[in-house]
Design a protein around this motif. Structure first.
Motif, PDB file in Angstrom:
ATOM      1  N   ILE A  79       0.909  -1.344  -0.054  1.00  0.00           N
ATOM      2  CA  ILE A  79       0.056   0.006   0.108  1.00  0.00           C
ATOM      3  C   ILE A  79       0.799   1.273   0.085  1.00  0.00           C
ATOM      4  O   ILE A  79       1.749   1.184   0.829  1.00  0.00           O
ATOM      5  CB  ILE A  79      -0.968   0.038   1.341  1.00  0.00           C
ATOM      6  N   TYR A  80       0.469   2.047  -0.890  1.00  0.00           N
ATOM      7  CA  TYR A  80       1.377   3.112  -1.129  1.00  0.00           C
ATOM      8  C   TYR A  80       0.648   4.772  -1.087  1.00  0.00           C
ATOM      9  O   TYR A  80      -0.457   4.739  -1.684  1.00  0.00           O
ATOM     10  CB  TYR A  80       2.124   3.231  -2.573  1.00  0.00           C
ATOM     11  N   LEU A  81       0.823   5.387  -0.096  1.00  0.00           N
ATOM     12  CA  LEU A  81       0.227   6.699  -0.079  1.00  0.00           C
ATOM     13  C   LEU A  81       1.059   7.937  -0.583  1.00  0.00           C
ATOM     14  O   LEU A  81       2.089   8.009  -0.321  1.00  0.00           O
ATOM     15  CB  LEU A  81      -0.147   6.939   1.280  1.00  0.00           C
ATOM     16  N   ALA A  82       0.489   8.906  -1.149  1.00  0.00           N
ATOM     17  CA  ALA A  82       1.262  10.154  -1.637  1.00  0.00           C
ATOM     18  C   ALA A  82       0.812  11.162  -0.776  1.00  0.00           C
ATOM     19  O   ALA A  82      -0.218  11.581  -0.210  1.00  0.00           O
ATOM     20  CB  ALA A  82       0.568  10.475  -3.081  1.00  0.00           C
ATOM     21  N   TYR A  83       1.859  11.829  -0.383  1.00  0.00           N
ATOM     22  CA  TYR A  83       1.836  13.150   0.566  1.00  0.00           C
ATOM     23  C   TYR A  83       2.415  14.387  -0.198  1.00  0.00           C
ATOM     24  O   TYR A  83       3.517  14.348  -0.870  1.00  0.00           O
ATOM     25  CB  TYR A  83       2.604  12.873   1.852  1.00  0.00           C
ATOM     26  N   PRO A  84       1.652  15.461  -0.083  1.00  0.00           N
ATOM     27  CA  PRO A  84       2.280  16.748  -0.658  1.00  0.00           C
ATOM     28  C   PRO A  84       3.589  17.346   0.061  1.00  0.00           C
ATOM     29  O   PRO A  84       4.441  17.941  -0.585  1.00  0.00           O
ATOM     30  CB  PRO A  84       1.214  17.936  -0.398  1.00  0.00           C
ATOM     31  N   THR A  85       3.499  16.873   1.434  1.00  0.00           N
ATOM     32  CA  THR A  85       4.835  17.563   1.963  1.00  0.00           C
ATOM     33  C   THR A  85       4.930  16.576   3.209  1.00  0.00           C
ATOM     34  O   THR A  85       3.977  15.784   3.818  1.00  0.00           O
ATOM     35  CB  THR A  85       4.701  18.997   2.636  1.00  0.00           C
ATOM     36  N   MET A  86       6.368  16.561   3.776  1.00  0.00           N
ATOM     37  CA  MET A  86       6.518  15.875   4.799  1.00  0.00           C
ATOM     38  C   MET A  86       7.572  16.506   5.943  1.00  0.00           C
ATOM     39  O   MET A  86       8.047  17.425   5.317  1.00  0.00           O
ATOM     40  CB  MET A  86       7.130  14.261   4.671  1.00  0.00           C
ATOM     41  N   THR A  87       7.937  16.082   7.101  1.00  0.00           N
ATOM     42  CA  THR A  87       8.545  16.731   7.866  1.00  0.00           C
ATOM     43  C   THR A  87      10.074  16.840   7.566  1.00  0.00           C
ATOM     44  O   THR A  87      10.883  17.847   7.722  1.00  0.00           O
ATOM     45  CB  THR A  87       8.665  16.223   9.353  1.00  0.00           C
ATOM     46  N   SER A  88      10.393  15.899   6.504  1.00  0.00           N
ATOM     47  CA  SER A  88      11.759  15.839   6.005  1.00  0.00           C
ATOM     48  C   SER A  88      11.931  16.959   5.159  1.00  0.00           C
ATOM     49  O   SER A  88      13.155  17.326   4.652  1.00  0.00           O
ATOM     50  CB  SER A  88      12.108  14.545   5.412  1.00  0.00           C
ATOM     51  N   ASP A  89      10.937  17.827   4.629  1.00  0.00           N
ATOM     52  CA  ASP A  89      11.107  19.008   3.920  1.00  0.00           C
ATOM     53  C   ASP A  89      11.561  20.148   4.591  1.00  0.00           C
ATOM     54  O   ASP A  89      12.236  21.152   3.902  1.00  0.00           O
ATOM     55  CB  ASP A  89       9.744  19.181   3.130  1.00  0.00           C
ATOM     56  N   VAL A  90      11.537  20.033   5.810  1.00  0.00           N
ATOM     57  CA  VAL A  90      12.054  21.122   6.500  1.00  0.00           C
ATOM     58  C   VAL A  90      13.625  20.926   7.008  1.00  0.00           C
ATOM     59  O   VAL A  90      13.903  19.842   7.485  1.00  0.00           O
ATOM     60  CB  VAL A  90      11.462  21.063   7.956  1.00  0.00           C
ATOM     61  N   SER A  91      14.604  21.768   6.311  1.00  0.00           N
ATOM     62  CA  SER A  91      16.070  21.581   6.762  1.00  0.00           C
ATOM     63  C   SER A  91      16.346  22.015   8.168  1.00  0.00           C
ATOM     64  O   SER A  91      15.587  22.548   8.847  1.00  0.00           O
ATOM     65  CB  SER A  91      16.800  22.670   5.967  1.00  0.00           C
ATOM     66  N   ASP A  92      17.717  21.715   8.362  1.00  0.00           N
ATOM     67  CA  ASP A  92      17.853  22.130   9.819  1.00  0.00           C
ATOM     68  C   ASP A  92      18.052  23.360   9.936  1.00  0.00           C
ATOM     69  O   ASP A  92      17.473  23.863  11.053  1.00  0.00           O
ATOM     70  CB  ASP A  92      19.457  21.695  10.272  1.00  0.00           C
ATOM     71  N   ALA A  93      18.270  24.346   8.930  1.00  0.00           N
ATOM     72  CA  ALA A  93      18.411  25.742   8.991  1.00  0.00           C
ATOM     73  C   ALA A  93      16.825  26.206   9.125  1.00  0.00           C
ATOM     74  O   ALA A  93      16.547  27.212   9.910  1.00  0.00           O
ATOM     75  CB  ALA A  93      19.089  26.326   7.655  1.00  0.00           C
ATOM     76  N   GLY A  94      16.204  25.679   8.403  1.00  0.00           N
ATOM     77  CA  GLY A  94      14.730  26.030   8.443  1.00  0.00           C
ATOM     78  C   GLY A  94      13.968  25.861  10.045  1.00  0.00           C
ATOM     79  O   GLY A  94      13.158  26.640  10.538  1.00  0.00           O
ATOM     80  N   ARG A  95      14.459  24.629  10.438  1.00  0.00           N
ATOM     81  CA  ARG A  95      13.814  24.238  11.668  1.00  0.00           C
ATOM     82  C   ARG A  95      14.309  25.292  12.740  1.00  0.00           C
ATOM     83  O   ARG A  95      13.845  25.829  13.653  1.00  0.00           O
ATOM     84  CB  ARG A  95      14.524  22.924  12.264  1.00  0.00           C
ATOM     85  N   ALA A  96      15.575  25.708  12.703  1.00  0.00           N
ATOM     86  CA  ALA A  96      16.277  26.486  13.736  1.00  0.00           C
ATOM     87  C   ALA A  96      15.674  27.855  13.622  1.00  0.00           C
ATOM     88  O   ALA A  96      15.322  28.593  14.578  1.00  0.00           O
ATOM     89  CB  ALA A  96      17.758  26.522  13.377  1.00  0.00           C
ATOM     90  N   GLU A  97      15.350  28.333  12.467  1.00  0.00           N
ATOM     91  CA  GLU A  97      14.676  29.541  12.105  1.00  0.00           C
ATOM     92  C   GLU A  97      13.132  29.711  12.664  1.00  0.00           C
ATOM     93  O   GLU A  97      12.874  30.578  13.363  1.00  0.00           O
ATOM     94  CB  GLU A  97      14.409  29.843  10.728  1.00  0.00           C
ATOM     95  N   TYR A  98      12.644  28.494  12.529  1.00  0.00           N
ATOM     96  CA  TYR A  98      11.100  28.693  13.032  1.00  0.00           C
ATOM     97  C   TYR A  98      11.244  28.336  14.759  1.00  0.00           C
ATOM     98  O   TYR A  98      10.500  29.151  15.223  1.00  0.00           O
ATOM     99  CB  TYR A  98      10.353  27.354  12.748  1.00  0.00           C
ATOM    100  N   LEU A  99      12.150  27.769  15.229  1.00  0.00           N
ATOM    101  CA  LEU A  99      12.367  27.747  16.708  1.00  0.00           C
ATOM    102  C   LEU A  99      12.553  28.957  17.302  1.00  0.00           C
ATOM    103  O   LEU A  99      12.130  29.181  18.395  1.00  0.00           O
ATOM    104  CB  LEU A  99      13.206  26.460  17.057  1.00  0.00           C
ATOM    105  N   ARG A 100      13.452  29.790  16.542  1.00  0.00           N
ATOM    106  CA  ARG A 100      13.761  31.009  17.176  1.00  0.00           C
ATOM    107  C   ARG A 100      12.761  32.236  17.089  1.00  0.00           C
ATOM    108  O   ARG A 100      12.432  32.869  18.291  1.00  0.00           O
ATOM    109  CB  ARG A 100      14.993  31.683  16.158  1.00  0.00           C
ATOM    110  N   LEU A 101      12.128  32.188  16.016  1.00  0.00           N
ATOM    111  CA  LEU A 101      10.825  32.811  15.917  1.00  0.00           C
ATOM    112  C   LEU A 101       9.775  32.601  17.001  1.00  0.00           C
ATOM    113  O   LEU A 101       9.226  33.220  17.519  1.00  0.00           O
ATOM    114  CB  LEU A 101       9.981  32.626  14.552  1.00  0.00           C
ATOM    115  N   ALA A 102       9.598  31.136  17.258  1.00  0.00           N
ATOM    116  CA  ALA A 102       8.638  30.587  18.245  1.00  0.00           C
ATOM    117  C   ALA A 102       9.087  31.033  19.720  1.00  0.00           C
ATOM    118  O   ALA A 102       8.063  31.693  20.524  1.00  0.00           O
ATOM    119  CB  ALA A 102       8.440  29.003  18.245  1.00  0.00           C
ATOM    120  N   GLU A 103      10.209  31.108  19.933  1.00  0.00           N
ATOM    121  CA  GLU A 103      10.629  31.447  21.190  1.00  0.00           C
ATOM    122  C   GLU A 103      10.594  33.010  21.452  1.00  0.00           C
ATOM    123  O   GLU A 103       9.931  33.604  22.414  1.00  0.00           O
ATOM    124  CB  GLU A 103      12.008  31.014  21.362  1.00  0.00           C
TER     125      GLU A 103
END
Length: 496
Positions: free
Chosen positions: A400-424
């Motif tokens: 069984i195969y499902l298609a997803y438009p996006t996944m958490t792997s699309d977020v890079s380390d730099a992108g994750r750090a940017e979001y966490l900084r904004l969140a804080e």
């Protein structure tokens, strides 16, 4: 309170046009006379006469008067501040002349002769029109660079977003608004976009679809909105697209499951692929999984115009010299006979099934296929299968195969750090991370488009700037690429 402040703080309106300037604007953009007079352009060395609506001034000089190079021709910058420079002009061809005034501008439009009686390039049409229409056109050209698009000020750009701020989706909408506000605040603290500060107008959903559209129309009419960004359009894509076409307004990074107009007819830039692109990726994977690319690919789904569109998209993407058979099996929505369908799949000796029905129907079908010991690969869209298929028969493990438009792997380390900084720093809410990431990516895409537009900003230049983006890295999404005929930044899909 912050959202309400944005909701009820109108931007200072752009300068009003006089009656003559308004008439001239119609001539400039549409090539038609508001007085009913005749406007006839003479084009090229052979003096071909065409309707002015085919070659209005804006078609070459643009909505801002700067000119758009095309086919080796570089139209002049016709902003009044440029035309009237006191030291005149010296062009690359060697042609030189004194500054224009109203009379010499009217003359060059009619005869192609500049203030020094030099003939302009033959690519410039010569326009015959009444004195009244010419006076109006000159009046508008003098005003052109002050005629800013709605939402634009000398030191501000007001953009809007449409979000559910109350009710069941209220927390999601407020979280998306907060992350965009946080990003724009930091942009403004760094000097804004060429000295202009970004202001976000949060337009709330109404109690019905029509009420929501009324909120949008009211905001467009009263508040001044340059573009929409990160708007929540799920379930309303078609209606919102119609309104945006009417308003000639761009929309950047809408939050939706399925883009309503992915390629043309609207200045809307999607980030993630829609159902059609996901179905195409599934079909491609299904063919690869079939034995040597040979066998039968069956598309199964209800009789529905949306499913018709998905089947057409899949068929359009298949190679003409394919070695597999391509068949469809349809049923009335809500009336699936799973046992009969399972028998049909077995008789077709299908190796792969692209299933476009709902979750409950697929569960029943898998059980019926298990009863007759037929186990094709099953391919489906994740949006149609919202719950895990943990109860599927064991024999379908890894089938069984499902298609997803996006996944958490699309977020890079730099992108994750940017979001966490904004969140804080900005106390962003901990929930609705998918919505927040999508909204932040939309805000960054808009910022990139605005910077690419330059100081002389217009909606037209924003669209051109985003169309020119190639593999733009938001850090939150796959690289985004757009073009005049491409409105989805990240094509394809994740297959799990």
């Amino acid at each position: 309170a912050m959202l309400l402040a944005f909701l009820f703080s109108p931007l200072q309106a752009a300068a009003e046009l006089t009656a003559a300037q308004g008439w001239g604007k119609q001539i400039y953009f549409e090539g038609t006379s508001p007085t009913g007079g005749e406007i006839t352009p003479i084009v090229g060395t052979e003096g071909v006469s065409l309707p002015a609506s085919v070659v209005p001034c804006a078609s070459c000089h643009g909505s801002d008067g700067l000119g758009r190079p095309e086919g080796g021709v570089i139209p002049s910058d016709i902003r009044w501040s440029e035309l009237t420079k006191i030291y005149g002009h010296v062009h690359e061809t060697g042609r030189k002349h004194a500054a224009f005034d109203e009379n010499s501008l009217a003359r060059v439009i009619r005869t192609g002769m500049d203030p020094a009686s030099n003939r302009l390039d033959k690519s410039m049409p010569l326009y015959n029109m009444s004195v009244e229409d010419m006076d109006s056109l000159v009046a508008y050209i003098k005003f052109l660079e002050q005629d800013l698009d709605p939402g634009l000020g000398e030191d501000s750009i007001q953009v809007g977003t449409l979000l559910p701020l109350q009710g069941g989706q209220g927390e999601l909408g407020r979280a998306m608004a907060q992350v965009m506000l946080a990003h724009f605040k930091e942009v403004n603290e760094r000097g804004g976009i060429f000295g202009r500060k970004l202001e976000l107008l949060a337009i709330p959903y109404g109690v019905s679809a029509e009420a929501t559209l009324d909120h949008l129309r009211t905001a467009f009419r009263k508040e001044g909105v340059f573009a929409l960004v990160g708007a929540y359009t799920i379930g309303m894509d078609a209606q919102i697209l119609d309104l945006l076409r009417e308003q000639k307004m761009p929309m950047v990074g809408p939050f939706t499951l399925n883009p309503g107009d992915a390629f043309m007819n609207a200045d809307v830039f999607y980030i993630y692929p829609g159902f059609a692109e996901q179905a195409q990726a599934l079909a491609e994977q299904a063919v690869e999984k079939m034995k040597g690319g040979r066998g039968t690919l069956l598309i199964v789904g209800p009789e529905d115009e949306n499913v018709d569109g998905l089947i057409a998209a899949v068929e359009a993407k298949q190679p003409k010299d394919r070695t597999f058979r391509f068949e469809t099996l349809r049923y009335q929505r809500g009336e699936l006979d799973a046992a009969a369908l399972a028998q049909s799949l077995q008789q077709a000796e299908s190796d792969a099934v692209l299933f476009l029905g709902i979750h409950a129907e697929l569960e029943v079908l898998l059980d019926e296929l298990d009863q007759i010991k037929h186990y094709p690969g099953v391919f489906a869209l994740s949006a149609f299968i919202p719950k895990p298929l943990f109860d599927a028969p064991q024999a379908f493990n890894e089938r069984i195969y499902l298609a997803y438009p996006t996944m958490t792997s699309d977020v890079s380390d730099a992108g994750r750090a940017e979001y966490l900084r904004l969140a804080e720093l900005h106390a962003l809410p901990p929930g609705h991370l998918q919505g927040q990431i999508a909204a932040l990516a939309a805000a960054k895409l808009l910022e990139e488009g605005l910077r690419g537009s330059g100081r002389t900003l217009s909606r037209e230049r924003l669209v051109e700037a985003i169309e020119a983006l190639y593999r733009y890295d938001t850090g939150l999404t796959p690289p985004l690429t757009y073009g005049p005929n491409r409105r989805i930044g990240a094509m394809g899909a994740h297959l799990m």
